[in-house]
Enzyme design. Structure first.
Site, PDB file in Angstrom:
ATOM      1  CE  LYS A 110      -4.211  -1.979   1.843  1.00 39.68           C
ATOM      2  NZ  LYS A 110      -5.121  -2.147   2.968  1.00 39.68           N
ATOM      3  CE  LYS A 189      -5.704  -6.942  -4.365  1.00 39.81           C
ATOM      4  NZ  LYS A 189      -6.822  -7.002  -3.431  1.00 39.81           N
ATOM      5  CE  LYS A 192     -12.807  -1.460  -2.628  1.00 36.92           C
ATOM      6  NZ  LYS A 192     -12.630  -1.823  -1.232  1.00 36.92           N
TER       7      LYS A 192
HETATM    8  P1  ADP Z   1      -9.328  -3.652  -2.590  1.00 33.21           P
HETATM    9  O1  ADP Z   1      -8.017  -4.355  -2.812  1.00 33.21           O
HETATM   10  O2  ADP Z   1      -9.995  -3.336  -3.866  1.00 33.21           O
HETATM   11  O3  ADP Z   1      -9.204  -2.450  -1.672  1.00 33.21           O
HETATM   12  P2  ADP Z   1     -10.482  -4.905  -0.315  1.00 33.21           P
HETATM   13  O4  ADP Z   1      -9.139  -4.958   0.326  1.00 33.21           O
HETATM   14  O5  ADP Z   1     -11.496  -3.963   0.239  1.00 33.21           O
HETATM   15  O6  ADP Z   1     -10.290  -4.662  -1.864  1.00 33.21           O
HETATM   16  O7  ADP Z   1     -11.081  -6.373  -0.324  1.00 33.21           O
HETATM   17  C1  ADP Z   1     -12.343  -6.797   0.150  1.00 33.21           C
HETATM   18  C2  ADP Z   1     -12.467  -8.290  -0.016  1.00 33.21           C
HETATM   19  O8  ADP Z   1     -12.440  -8.625  -1.410  1.00 33.21           O
HETATM   20  C3  ADP Z   1     -11.328  -9.078   0.627  1.00 33.21           C
HETATM   21  O9  ADP Z   1     -11.824 -10.294   1.108  1.00 33.21           O
HETATM   22  C4  ADP Z   1     -10.383  -9.304  -0.511  1.00 33.21           C
HETATM   23  O10 ADP Z   1      -9.585 -10.433  -0.317  1.00 33.21           O
HETATM   24  C5  ADP Z   1     -11.350  -9.502  -1.675  1.00 33.21           C
HETATM   25  N1  ADP Z   1     -10.714  -9.096  -2.917  1.00 33.21           N
HETATM   26  C6  ADP Z   1     -10.309  -7.850  -3.239  1.00 33.21           C
HETATM   27  N2  ADP Z   1      -9.759  -7.831  -4.459  1.00 33.21           N
HETATM   28  C7  ADP Z   1      -9.826  -9.099  -4.926  1.00 33.21           C
HETATM   29  C8  ADP Z   1      -9.416  -9.727  -6.135  1.00 33.21           C
HETATM   30  N3  ADP Z   1      -8.871  -9.038  -7.111  1.00 33.21           N
HETATM   31  N4  ADP Z   1      -9.605 -11.048  -6.254  1.00 33.21           N
HETATM   32  C9  ADP Z   1     -10.182 -11.774  -5.267  1.00 33.21           C
HETATM   33  N5  ADP Z   1     -10.592 -11.236  -4.110  1.00 33.21           N
HETATM   34  C10 ADP Z   1     -10.424  -9.919  -3.923  1.00 33.21           C
HETATM   35  N1  TRP Z   2      -8.646  -6.263   5.528  1.00 36.45           N
HETATM   36  C1  TRP Z   2      -9.830  -6.643   4.813  1.00 36.45           C
HETATM   37  C2  TRP Z   2      -9.685  -6.136   3.371  1.00 36.45           C
HETATM   38  O1  TRP Z   2      -9.017  -5.185   3.095  1.00 36.45           O
HETATM   39  C3  TRP Z   2     -11.071  -6.089   5.418  1.00 36.45           C
HETATM   40  C4  TRP Z   2     -11.304  -6.616   6.785  1.00 36.45           C
HETATM   41  C5  TRP Z   2     -11.206  -5.909   7.945  1.00 36.45           C
HETATM   42  C6  TRP Z   2     -11.679  -7.929   7.125  1.00 36.45           C
HETATM   43  N2  TRP Z   2     -11.528  -6.703   9.000  1.00 36.45           N
HETATM   44  C7  TRP Z   2     -11.823  -7.948   8.541  1.00 36.45           C
HETATM   45  C8  TRP Z   2     -11.916  -9.085   6.385  1.00 36.45           C
HETATM   46  C9  TRP Z   2     -12.172  -9.105   9.213  1.00 36.45           C
HETATM   47  C10 TRP Z   2     -12.271 -10.238   7.083  1.00 36.45           C
HETATM   48  C11 TRP Z   2     -12.400 -10.246   8.491  1.00 36.45           C
HETATM   49  O2  TRP Z   2     -10.297  -6.670   2.512  1.00 36.45           O
END
Ligand code: ADP
Ligand code: TRP
Length: 321
Positions: A110, A189, A192
């Protein structure tokens, strides 16, 4: 079996979120005790804008409900409505070895992608462990990118149990093989933070623009191509029927797969797949008071569960003097 997962309201939810996590959560409503929450405390590691956070939270709620989550058959809430999680997070941070947290690659990724290196971003996995342990979750459906965070939660549960006595369930990650990593437009991957997403509810020209922007190689139509190395094929896999996928697979291998046509096919499939949910989402968003009420009711239920665990933790560590 208690199943729990959370999602950040830090931007429009995309098809990686849907196939990586939301779909399997929604499917398990019937068979499990389900906990689904919107992690606004976590989103604060990248969003410092009041309107963006509140809008993102309501939109994420509308997305989940529109996609089929039934708040009567699960506990659905917003993380910050249960402040007990912050106390548990602090307690866990005091037993979290620096080395364990320093090894987490999501922090480095990040920061490399432009998110400010803050203490909150660094200690993000500890708060996530608190999320999971507070509700004594058995299973946590996530995409592959969260696997390491689950390992941190497991390590902290075990360490706490060894130090203070049996308290926490040690959670298991649930990562679906087919959708562990949904690729984005550029093949990395979908995320966002990489700006390479296809948001679930995008439509019309905006959706077409994204789908047409899926990166493919320059192999001529008639030449054979390897479907397993193609980003577009990986996305088609998520939406096409097995029969159609087989046909397209043959076109790749035998020659004759035209990326432009396949993209247009994918565009229709995405549009159709979410058509009904798109309509419901608009209804939810038109009634934010109802969304708030659903979330507040969920928070009451979640908080009652959280208090039980926190009470035990307080006793174990010596806060009950
Ligand atoms: P982002 O990377 O877009 O910020 P988040 O971290 O909010 O997404 O992810 C929310 C959920 O969606 C998590 O369980 C994450 O593992 C899943 N996820 C996010 N991007 C992907 C992807 N490209 N493929 C599979 N699962 C994903
Ligand atoms: N870190 C997770 C993501 O970015 C979001 C998240 C926060 C989460 N607390 C959690 C996922 C607890 C599973 C369980 O996608």
């Amino acid at each position: 079996m208690k199943i729990l997962s959370g999602i950040q309201p830090s931007g429009q939810l995309h098809i990686g979120n849907y196939f990586g996590m939301m779909k399997s959560m929604i499917a398990q409503m019937e068979s499990s005790e389900l906990y689904v929450f919107i992690v606004d405390l976590h989103a604060m590691t990248s969003v410092h804008d009041r309107d963006r956070l509140t809008t993102g939270t309501l939109e994420a709620a509308a997305d989940f409900l529109a996609l089929g989550l039934d708040p009567e058959r699960c506990i659905f809430w917003v993380q910050s409505d249960v402040p007990e999680v912050c106390e548990l997070s602090w307690v866990l941070s005091t037993i979290a070895p620096m080395g364990l947290i320093e090894r987490c690659h999501s922090y480095k990724d990040k920061v490399a992608n432009g998110i400010e290196a803050s203490h909150g971003l660094f200690s993000y996995p500890v708060l996530m462990a608190a999320d999971i342990l507070l509700y004594q979750a058995d299973q946590v459906p996530v995409g592959q990118d969260q696997k390491q965070h689950l390992e941190v939660a497991r390590d902290l549960a075990q360490k706490f149990n060894n130090t203070f006595g049996e308290t926490f369930v040690v959670p298991e990650p649930a990562i679906s093989k087919e959708t562990a990593i949904v690729p984005g437009l550029d093949g990395r991957k979908m995320s966002k933070s990489y700006g390479n997403t296809i948001p679930i509810f995008l439509e019309g020209k905006a959706l077409k623009k994204r789908v047409m922007a899926i990166e493919t190689d320059a192999t001529p139509v008639e030449d054979p191509k390897d479907p397993d190395k193609c980003n577009l094929f990986a996305m088609l896999k998520l939406f096409a029927t097995p029969e159609r996928l087989q046909e397209v697979h043959e076109l790749y291998v035998g020659g004759g797969a035209a990326y432009g046509y396949i993209k247009l096919e994918l565009l229709d499939l995405i549009s159709d797949c979410f058509a009904e949910a798109r309509r419901k989402r608009a209804e939810y968003l038109a009634d934010p008071a109802m969304l708030r009420e659903i979330l507040k009711k969920g928070a009451d239920k979640a908080r009652a569960k959280a208090m039980v665990t926190l009470d035990l933790v307080r006793d174990r560590v010596g806060f009950k003097y």
